[in-house]
Design a protein around this motif. Sequence first.
Motif, PDB file in Angstrom:
ATOM      1  N   HIS A 143       6.275  -8.983  -4.790  1.00 24.58           N
ATOM      2  CA  HIS A 143       5.535 -10.103  -4.222  1.00 24.58           C
ATOM      3  C   HIS A 143       5.501  -9.855  -2.717  1.00 24.58           C
ATOM      4  CE1 HIS A 143       5.679 -12.562  -7.891  1.00 24.58           C
ATOM      5  NE2 HIS A 143       6.864 -11.994  -8.068  1.00 24.58           N
ATOM      6  N   GLY A 144       4.330  -9.484  -2.197  1.00 22.04           N
ATOM      7  CA  GLY A 144       4.187  -9.208  -0.780  1.00 22.04           C
ATOM      8  C   GLY A 144       3.591 -10.395  -0.048  1.00 22.04           C
ATOM      9  N   ALA A 145       3.363 -10.216   1.227  1.00 21.28           N
ATOM     10  CA  ALA A 145       2.802 -11.291   2.051  1.00 21.28           C
ATOM     11  C   ALA A 145       1.399 -11.664   1.584  1.00 21.28           C
ATOM     12  CB  ALA A 145       2.772 -10.874   3.516  1.00 21.28           C
ATOM     13  N   PHE A 146       0.630 -10.691   1.092  1.00 21.47           N
ATOM     14  CA  PHE A 146      -0.770 -10.956   0.759  1.00 21.47           C
ATOM     15  C   PHE A 146      -1.180 -10.425  -0.599  1.00 21.47           C
ATOM     16  CE2 PHE A 146      -0.387 -10.567   5.395  1.00 21.47           C
ATOM     17  CZ  PHE A 146      -0.696 -11.877   5.728  1.00 21.47           C
ATOM     18  N   GLY A 147      -0.228 -10.238  -1.491  1.00 18.73           N
ATOM     19  CA  GLY A 147      -0.585  -9.753  -2.817  1.00 18.73           C
ATOM     20  C   GLY A 147       0.625  -9.488  -3.674  1.00 18.73           C
ATOM     21  N   VAL A 148       0.354  -9.091  -4.901  1.00 24.23           N
ATOM     22  CA  VAL A 148       1.397  -8.816  -5.890  1.00 24.23           C
ATOM     23  C   VAL A 148       1.082  -7.502  -6.589  1.00 24.23           C
ATOM     24  CG1 VAL A 148       2.463  -9.622  -8.049  1.00 24.23           C
ATOM     25  CG2 VAL A 148       1.820 -11.274  -6.286  1.00 24.23           C
ATOM     26  N   ILE A 149       2.106  -6.716  -6.830  1.00 22.67           N
ATOM     27  CA  ILE A 149       2.012  -5.582  -7.749  1.00 22.67           C
ATOM     28  C   ILE A 149       2.783  -6.028  -8.977  1.00 22.67           C
ATOM     29  CG2 ILE A 149       2.667  -3.190  -8.195  1.00 22.67           C
ATOM     30  CD1 ILE A 149       2.253  -2.626  -5.231  1.00 22.67           C
ATOM     31  N   ASP A 150       2.075  -6.188 -10.091  1.00 23.64           N
ATOM     32  CA  ASP A 150       2.660  -6.812 -11.282  1.00 23.64           C
ATOM     33  C   ASP A 150       3.616  -5.932 -12.062  1.00 23.64           C
ATOM     34  OD1 ASP A 150       1.646  -9.473 -11.276  1.00 23.64           O
ATOM     35  OD2 ASP A 150      -0.327  -8.659 -11.765  1.00 23.64           O
ATOM     36  N   SER A 151       3.408  -4.620 -12.039  1.00 22.16           N
ATOM     37  CA  SER A 151       4.287  -3.761 -12.833  1.00 22.16           C
ATOM     38  C   SER A 151       4.366  -2.370 -12.218  1.00 22.16           C
ATOM     39  CB  SER A 151       3.798  -3.673 -14.279  1.00 22.16           C
ATOM     40  OG  SER A 151       2.524  -3.068 -14.328  1.00 22.16           O
ATOM     41  N   ASP A 152       5.407  -1.641 -12.584  1.00 25.58           N
ATOM     42  CA  ASP A 152       5.633  -0.274 -12.133  1.00 25.58           C
ATOM     43  C   ASP A 152       5.809  -0.175 -10.613  1.00 25.58           C
ATOM     44  OD1 ASP A 152       6.118   2.341 -12.971  1.00 25.58           O
ATOM     45  OD2 ASP A 152       4.044   2.956 -12.600  1.00 25.58           O
ATOM     46  N   ALA A 153       6.259  -1.265  -9.988  1.00 25.77           N
ATOM     47  CA  ALA A 153       6.347  -1.330  -8.526  1.00 25.77           C
ATOM     48  C   ALA A 153       7.313  -0.302  -7.944  1.00 25.77           C
ATOM     49  CB  ALA A 153       6.745  -2.737  -8.085  1.00 25.77           C
ATOM     50  N   GLU A 154       8.386  -0.026  -8.644  1.00 25.06           N
ATOM     51  CA  GLU A 154       9.349   0.944  -8.114  1.00 25.06           C
ATOM     52  C   GLU A 154       8.700   2.324  -7.976  1.00 25.06           C
ATOM     53  OE1 GLU A 154      13.946   2.276  -9.047  1.00 25.06           O
ATOM     54  OE2 GLU A 154      13.082   0.586 -10.143  1.00 25.06           O
ATOM     55  N   ALA A 155       7.925   2.722  -8.966  1.00 21.65           N
ATOM     56  CA  ALA A 155       7.219   4.006  -8.904  1.00 21.65           C
ATOM     57  C   ALA A 155       6.137   3.974  -7.822  1.00 21.65           C
ATOM     58  CB  ALA A 155       6.613   4.347 -10.261  1.00 21.65           C
ATOM     59  N   VAL A 156       5.469   2.837  -7.663  1.00 22.27           N
ATOM     60  CA  VAL A 156       4.441   2.697  -6.625  1.00 22.27           C
ATOM     61  C   VAL A 156       5.052   2.897  -5.247  1.00 22.27           C
ATOM     62  CG1 VAL A 156       2.891   1.047  -5.492  1.00 22.27           C
ATOM     63  CG2 VAL A 156       2.901   1.235  -7.995  1.00 22.27           C
ATOM     64  N   VAL A 157       6.200   2.278  -5.000  1.00 17.98           N
ATOM     65  CA  VAL A 157       6.874   2.421  -3.708  1.00 17.98           C
ATOM     66  C   VAL A 157       7.268   3.876  -3.485  1.00 17.98           C
ATOM     67  CG1 VAL A 157       8.967   1.840  -2.406  1.00 17.98           C
ATOM     68  CG2 VAL A 157       7.653   0.033  -3.547  1.00 17.98           C
ATOM     69  N   ASP A 158       7.874   4.485  -4.470  1.00 20.12           N
ATOM     70  CA  ASP A 158       8.315   5.875  -4.334  1.00 20.12           C
ATOM     71  C   ASP A 158       7.126   6.796  -4.044  1.00 20.12           C
ATOM     72  OD1 ASP A 158      10.632   7.797  -4.654  1.00 20.12           O
ATOM     73  OD2 ASP A 158       9.198   8.624  -6.098  1.00 20.12           O
ATOM     74  N   ARG A 159       6.086   6.697  -4.826  1.00 19.64           N
ATOM     75  CA  ARG A 159       4.895   7.542  -4.653  1.00 19.64           C
ATOM     76  C   ARG A 159       4.228   7.283  -3.292  1.00 19.64           C
ATOM     77  NH1 ARG A 159       2.795   6.146  -9.096  1.00 19.64           N
ATOM     78  NH2 ARG A 159       1.540   4.410  -8.331  1.00 19.64           N
ATOM     79  N   SER A 160       4.045   6.013  -2.950  1.00 19.74           N
ATOM     80  CA  SER A 160       3.353   5.662  -1.703  1.00 19.74           C
ATOM     81  C   SER A 160       4.118   6.115  -0.471  1.00 19.74           C
ATOM     82  CB  SER A 160       3.145   4.144  -1.626  1.00 19.74           C
ATOM     83  OG  SER A 160       2.325   3.673  -2.658  1.00 19.74           O
ATOM     84  N   LEU A 161       5.430   5.859  -0.453  1.00 18.55           N
ATOM     85  CA  LEU A 161       6.206   6.187   0.751  1.00 18.55           C
ATOM     86  C   LEU A 161       6.449   7.685   0.890  1.00 18.55           C
ATOM     87  CD1 LEU A 161       8.611   3.155   1.136  1.00 18.55           C
ATOM     88  CD2 LEU A 161       6.286   3.496   1.998  1.00 18.55           C
ATOM     89  N   HIS A 162       6.547   8.410  -0.218  1.00 19.38           N
ATOM     90  CA  HIS A 162       6.639   9.871  -0.102  1.00 19.38           C
ATOM     91  C   HIS A 162       5.307  10.458   0.369  1.00 19.38           C
ATOM     92  CE1 HIS A 162      10.522   9.556  -2.229  1.00 19.38           C
ATOM     93  NE2 HIS A 162      10.781  10.600  -1.461  1.00 19.38           N
ATOM     94  N   ARG A 163       4.197   9.889  -0.064  1.00 17.42           N
ATOM     95  CA  ARG A 163       2.882  10.310   0.428  1.00 17.42           C
ATOM     96  C   ARG A 163       2.788  10.033   1.933  1.00 17.42           C
ATOM     97  NH1 ARG A 163      -2.171   6.967  -1.549  1.00 17.42           N
ATOM     98  NH2 ARG A 163      -1.018   5.471  -0.290  1.00 17.42           N
ATOM     99  N   TYR A 164       3.268   8.870   2.367  1.00 15.45           N
ATOM    100  CA  TYR A 164       3.283   8.494   3.789  1.00 15.45           C
ATOM    101  C   TYR A 164       4.043   9.543   4.597  1.00 15.45           C
ATOM    102  CZ  TYR A 164       4.037   5.355   7.835  1.00 15.45           C
ATOM    103  OH  TYR A 164       4.074   4.787   9.071  1.00 15.45           O
TER     104      TYR A 164
END
Length: 143
Positions: free
Chosen positions: A108-129
Amino acid sequence: MPVLVASADRAWIRRPDPAIRLWAGTYPVLPGVTLVQCGGHFAGSAVAHWNAGADGRGALLTGDTLAIGADRASVTAMRSYVNRIPLPARAIRRILDALAPYRYDRIHGAFGVIDSDAEAVVDRSLHRYIAWVNGDIPDEPRR
């Protein structure tokens, strides 16, 4: 009721008050809810990990420590969103390291929600960053 301020952000306190309680690292707010200092936007930036959130799969409440992408399939972090100042790779690694012990399926972010698989989303996004800020992504031809 105390006002919780990460000790790393002590310099931002403009009106000291006995209600202010400084903390660092992690802080159990309620049973099953823990503040996790990640750093990033501010040195004391934190998220709340809610163990029972997402029907027991775990959830993060991130504010703008992790911003959810418009695609609802990525996240990012910035030193200053308004001025578009990115964080260095070491700050992104600190966020990843701080979150590593926690399981979560939703954000649950300031302006949206990621409903599922959020841990993988964070890992993938931040390693890409990290790869982009380190210049490890080859330039793509413009179309």
